[in-house]
Every structure is written in C-alpha cells, then in structure tokens.
Design a protein around this motif. Structure first.
Motif, PDB file in Angstrom:
ATOM      1  N   ARG A  40       0.833  -1.206   0.000  1.00 52.55           N
ATOM      2  CA  ARG A  40       0.000   0.000   0.000  1.00 52.55           C
ATOM      3  C   ARG A  40       0.867   1.254   0.000  1.00 52.55           C
ATOM      4  O   ARG A  40       0.586   2.223  -0.707  1.00 52.55           O
ATOM      5  CB  ARG A  40      -0.945   0.012   1.211  1.00 52.55           C
ATOM      6  CG  ARG A  40      -1.899   1.193   1.103  1.00 52.55           C
ATOM      7  CD  ARG A  40      -2.909   1.340   2.205  1.00 52.55           C
ATOM      8  NE  ARG A  40      -3.757   2.475   1.857  1.00 52.55           N
ATOM      9  CZ  ARG A  40      -4.383   3.258   2.707  1.00 52.55           C
ATOM     10  NH1 ARG A  40      -4.296   3.011   3.995  1.00 52.55           N
ATOM     11  NH2 ARG A  40      -5.111   4.264   2.298  1.00 52.55           N
ATOM     12  N   LEU A  41       1.933   1.242   0.771  1.00 54.32           N
ATOM     13  CA  LEU A  41       2.835   2.380   0.846  1.00 54.32           C
ATOM     14  C   LEU A  41       3.432   2.722  -0.517  1.00 54.32           C
ATOM     15  O   LEU A  41       3.548   3.890  -0.896  1.00 54.32           O
ATOM     16  CB  LEU A  41       3.955   2.081   1.844  1.00 54.32           C
ATOM     17  CG  LEU A  41       5.052   3.135   2.012  1.00 54.32           C
ATOM     18  CD1 LEU A  41       4.474   4.409   2.600  1.00 54.32           C
ATOM     19  CD2 LEU A  41       6.166   2.587   2.907  1.00 54.32           C
ATOM     20  N   ALA A  42       3.794   1.682  -1.283  1.00 57.48           N
ATOM     21  CA  ALA A  42       4.438   1.901  -2.578  1.00 57.48           C
ATOM     22  C   ALA A  42       3.501   2.506  -3.616  1.00 57.48           C
ATOM     23  O   ALA A  42       3.950   3.228  -4.515  1.00 57.48           O
ATOM     24  CB  ALA A  42       5.008   0.580  -3.094  1.00 57.48           C
ATOM     25  N   VAL A 122       4.375  -4.773  -8.495  1.00 57.61           N
ATOM     26  CA  VAL A 122       4.791  -3.724  -7.570  1.00 57.61           C
ATOM     27  C   VAL A 122       6.130  -4.095  -6.955  1.00 57.61           C
ATOM     28  O   VAL A 122       6.374  -5.261  -6.634  1.00 57.61           O
ATOM     29  CB  VAL A 122       3.722  -3.504  -6.470  1.00 57.61           C
ATOM     30  CG1 VAL A 122       3.416  -4.797  -5.730  1.00 57.61           C
ATOM     31  CG2 VAL A 122       4.140  -2.416  -5.495  1.00 57.61           C
ATOM     32  N   LYS A 123       6.979  -3.101  -6.811  1.00 57.94           N
ATOM     33  CA  LYS A 123       8.260  -3.293  -6.146  1.00 57.94           C
ATOM     34  C   LYS A 123       8.218  -2.573  -4.802  1.00 57.94           C
ATOM     35  O   LYS A 123       7.785  -1.427  -4.719  1.00 57.94           O
ATOM     36  CB  LYS A 123       9.398  -2.740  -6.997  1.00 57.94           C
ATOM     37  CG  LYS A 123       9.660  -3.540  -8.271  1.00 57.94           C
ATOM     38  CD  LYS A 123      10.860  -2.992  -9.026  1.00 57.94           C
ATOM     39  CE  LYS A 123      11.140  -3.812 -10.275  1.00 57.94           C
ATOM     40  NZ  LYS A 123      12.318  -3.303 -11.027  1.00 57.94           N
ATOM     41  N   ILE A 124       8.650  -3.258  -3.772  1.00 55.37           N
ATOM     42  CA  ILE A 124       8.669  -2.660  -2.440  1.00 55.37           C
ATOM     43  C   ILE A 124      10.063  -2.792  -1.844  1.00 55.37           C
ATOM     44  O   ILE A 124      10.881  -3.604  -2.308  1.00 55.37           O
ATOM     45  CB  ILE A 124       7.639  -3.329  -1.505  1.00 55.37           C
ATOM     46  CG1 ILE A 124       8.032  -4.797  -1.229  1.00 55.37           C
ATOM     47  CG2 ILE A 124       6.235  -3.232  -2.075  1.00 55.37           C
ATOM     48  CD1 ILE A 124       7.173  -5.475  -0.165  1.00 55.37           C
ATOM     49  N   LEU A 125      10.338  -1.984  -0.824  1.00 54.44           N
ATOM     50  CA  LEU A 125      11.534  -2.177  -0.024  1.00 54.44           C
ATOM     51  C   LEU A 125      11.231  -3.339   0.921  1.00 54.44           C
ATOM     52  O   LEU A 125      10.568  -3.163   1.949  1.00 54.44           O
ATOM     53  CB  LEU A 125      11.875  -0.911   0.769  1.00 54.44           C
ATOM     54  CG  LEU A 125      13.130  -0.973   1.643  1.00 54.44           C
ATOM     55  CD1 LEU A 125      14.369  -1.257   0.799  1.00 54.44           C
ATOM     56  CD2 LEU A 125      13.294   0.320   2.433  1.00 54.44           C
ATOM     57  N   ALA A 126      11.669  -4.525   0.534  1.00 51.05           N
ATOM     58  CA  ALA A 126      11.209  -5.767   1.174  1.00 51.05           C
ATOM     59  C   ALA A 126      11.996  -6.087   2.435  1.00 51.05           C
ATOM     60  O   ALA A 126      12.632  -7.133   2.570  1.00 51.05           O
ATOM     61  CB  ALA A 126      11.292  -6.919   0.184  1.00 51.05           C
ATOM     62  N   ARG A 127      11.883  -5.155   3.389  1.00 48.93           N
ATOM     63  CA  ARG A 127      12.555  -5.308   4.677  1.00 48.93           C
ATOM     64  C   ARG A 127      11.706  -4.614   5.727  1.00 48.93           C
ATOM     65  O   ARG A 127      11.181  -3.522   5.490  1.00 48.93           O
ATOM     66  CB  ARG A 127      13.946  -4.672   4.611  1.00 48.93           C
ATOM     67  CG  ARG A 127      14.816  -4.908   5.826  1.00 48.93           C
ATOM     68  CD  ARG A 127      16.158  -4.246   5.645  1.00 48.93           C
ATOM     69  NE  ARG A 127      16.023  -2.785   5.538  1.00 48.93           N
ATOM     70  CZ  ARG A 127      16.994  -1.981   5.125  1.00 48.93           C
ATOM     71  NH1 ARG A 127      18.147  -2.480   4.709  1.00 48.93           N
ATOM     72  NH2 ARG A 127      16.801  -0.678   5.090  1.00 48.93           N
ATOM     73  N   PRO A 128      11.544  -5.203   6.903  1.00 46.96           N
ATOM     74  CA  PRO A 128      10.651  -4.602   7.902  1.00 46.96           C
ATOM     75  C   PRO A 128      11.210  -3.349   8.554  1.00 46.96           C
ATOM     76  O   PRO A 128      12.414  -3.075   8.495  1.00 46.96           O
ATOM     77  CB  PRO A 128      10.477  -5.729   8.925  1.00 46.96           C
ATOM     78  CG  PRO A 128      11.708  -6.557   8.795  1.00 46.96           C
ATOM     79  CD  PRO A 128      12.089  -6.500   7.341  1.00 46.96           C
TER      80      PRO A 128
END
Length: 313
Positions: A40-42, A122-128
């Motif tokens: 959602r953020l992306a 979609v591409k996300i920064l995949a880190r918590p």
C-alpha cells in the motif's frame, strides 16, 4: 462517561494470552502485515503522518482499503474468520490463499505471485521497519507460526477498540486522525492535534528514517492506541503526548488500573483490566478521556475551540 458502543459485558471481550505465549505467532503476523503495508505504501498517495499506508478494521479482519493501480483499484484483506488473505480488484477479480503456519518468506512469495496473476506488479523495499532485527522478507524463514485462534481473539479486541476509539474521535473538532492500524508498530491508534507545530522529533525508532518520524510528529499531539504489548509483556492500551508536557507522568488518570510506564513514557491500561472491568467500554473511554485531559490541560490546548459534546439521539 458514556459511549454509543454497547459491548459492555465482560463476556464480549476475549481473553488474550500473555505475549510470551503467542510471541512467535505475533511476530510472524507482524511481518505479514508489513509485507502488505509496504505494498500500500508503494502505490498510494503519500498522506502526511503515513496515513496513506495504514489498515482499517473490518467486520472480518483488516483491510488496506482501495489502492490505485493503473485504471483500477485493488484491496488486500486479512480475513480472520475464514483465515485467508484476499485480494480483490475493481474489475471483479478475486483471489485468496489460506492463512496458516508459513514462513514470512513464503507469505511474501505467495502475495507477490497472487498480485502478478491479477496483473499487478509492484516493487517494495522488502525489509521490515520498527524492529531491531530487520530480516529481509525473502530471507525470513525464521518466523513461521500462526495460531488462528489467538489472532482471531486479537482481532476481536481491535473490533471493540475501533468502535470506542471512533466514539472518542467524534468528540474532537480539531485535526484528528482516522482510527487506523499501523503495521509498523502493529497497533490500532487515534491521534488528536492541538494545531500547533512541535519541536523536531529526535527519531530513534529502529530501522525508521528520521524524516518519517519527524513527519509523524510535526505537530503537537495526544495519541492513544492498543497493541500486543511489545516491551511490556501483555496486551494493553496506551496513551502519550508529544512534546511531553511537564507533569504529564504525574497527572491523575483513570481508571485505577492505569499507570505511567517510565521506560516506555506512556500511560498504560492493561487489556486484562479492561476485559474484567464491570463496564469495559466505559473503562476504556475513561482512560482515553483522562489521558487526553492530561496532555491538553498541561500543554494549554485551546480546548473550547477543539472539543464538542456528543448528544445521544
């Protein structure tokens, strides 16, 4: 102190285990919500205070609400009755997969594969974020627990809290946040604003850029919420003010079970104290009101201009 919400019986509020008894499930669930939150953020507009990336409580779980994508919108829902993750689109597409014990890495892959099958890339920064040890989602095979009963119980508390927070929110006519679920801290929260700017926040949350924290606390706030109790050991309601007004920690708040936690710098009301109160909804509303009173009184908010009384109809 009254509320429109009628769930006052103790039996309506589910018992929750101590955090240590469902820590593995809680951490896994937390990371799952971060995967979905990052999506959602992306793709969503960047609303101040990160309000464009939060979740909302539904009659079955949690939802992102519609997310824009090209000529359509899509929503991702956690369904804690059927225990599935469901993705629906405005074109009528609908896909889901079961929520069951699986690693964060598997959940991440399933989610991205399902989105791809729906034509959503979609591409996300995949880190918590907001955790000390930030294992990339694709590599997290460590967290893989899912106790469906406890998650459902936790969600039922969110359902009750959501209604009472909304009642409390309605009593304020100044700037006030939606009642929303923040996947960074795995908490449901509502925040009131005095209208005045605040000193720049020093930051310090683990794996969070200082610009994010400073945007979140750009203005003076009184905030309250509910979370599983990381750093505390049990689920609880909390309340705090930023900036911290002199005497805030000594202000007499209610109900009697509420106290100020020196390390967290929050007022705390244990969930168990609410659940076992004679009138749980009234006890929670009293906590919300008196902790707000502490912030607004000590920081000299213009209360007559910001507050209104709710009349029953």
């Amino acid at each position: 102190m009254t509320t429109r919400y009628a769930v006052n019986a103790r039996s309506a509020w589910p018992k929750l285990p101590l955090l240590e008894d469902w820590q593995d499930t809680c951490t896994t669930f937390h990371m799952w919500t971060q995967v979905i939150g990052k999506i959602r953020l992306a793709l969503s507009p960047d609303i101040n205070h990160c309000w464009g990336s939060t979740f909302y409580v539904t009659t079955r779980g949690l939802t992102t609400s519609p997310i824009p994508y090209g000529t359509l919108t899509f929503a991702i829902d956690f369904d804690f009755i059927a225990h599935v993750l469901r993705i629906t689109t405005s074109s009528g597409a609908d896909q889901a997969f079961a929520l069951e014990p699986m690693s964060v890495a598997s959940f991440y892959r399933k989610t991205m594969q399902t989105l791809s099958e729906l034509g959503i890339e979609v591409k996300i920064l995949a880190r918590p974020v907001e955790v000390e040890v930030a294992i990339p989602f694709e590599q997290d095979d460590q967290h893989a627990s899912y106790d469906a009963d406890t998650v459902a119980r936790f969600w039922h508390v969110l359902v009750h809290a959501d209604c009472i927070f909304k009642d409390f929110r309605a009593r304020f006519i100044g700037k006030v946040s939606p009642v929303q679920f923040f996947w960074g801290g795995i908490d449901l929260a509502v925040t009131r604003f005095s209208g005045r700017t605040a000193p720049k926040h020093p930051g310090g949350a683990p794996n969070v850029a200082i610009r994010v924290t400073q945007d979140a606390y750009s203005h003076e706030v009184s905030s309250a919420g509910f979370w599983p109790g990381m750093g505390l050991g049990e689920a609880a309601f909390y309340a705090y003010a930023y900036p911290f007004p002199a005497g805030f920690d000594k202000y007499p708040v209610q109900p009697a079970a509420a106290y100020f936690h020196d390390q967290l710098r929050f007022f705390i009301l244990p969930y168990e104290a609410v659940r076992t109160a004679e009138n749980p909804a009234q006890a929670l509303l009293l906590f919300l009101q008196t902790t707000y009173d502490a912030a607004a009184t000590l920081a000299n908010w213009d209360r007559p201009a910001l507050e209104r009384k709710i009349t029953q109809t």
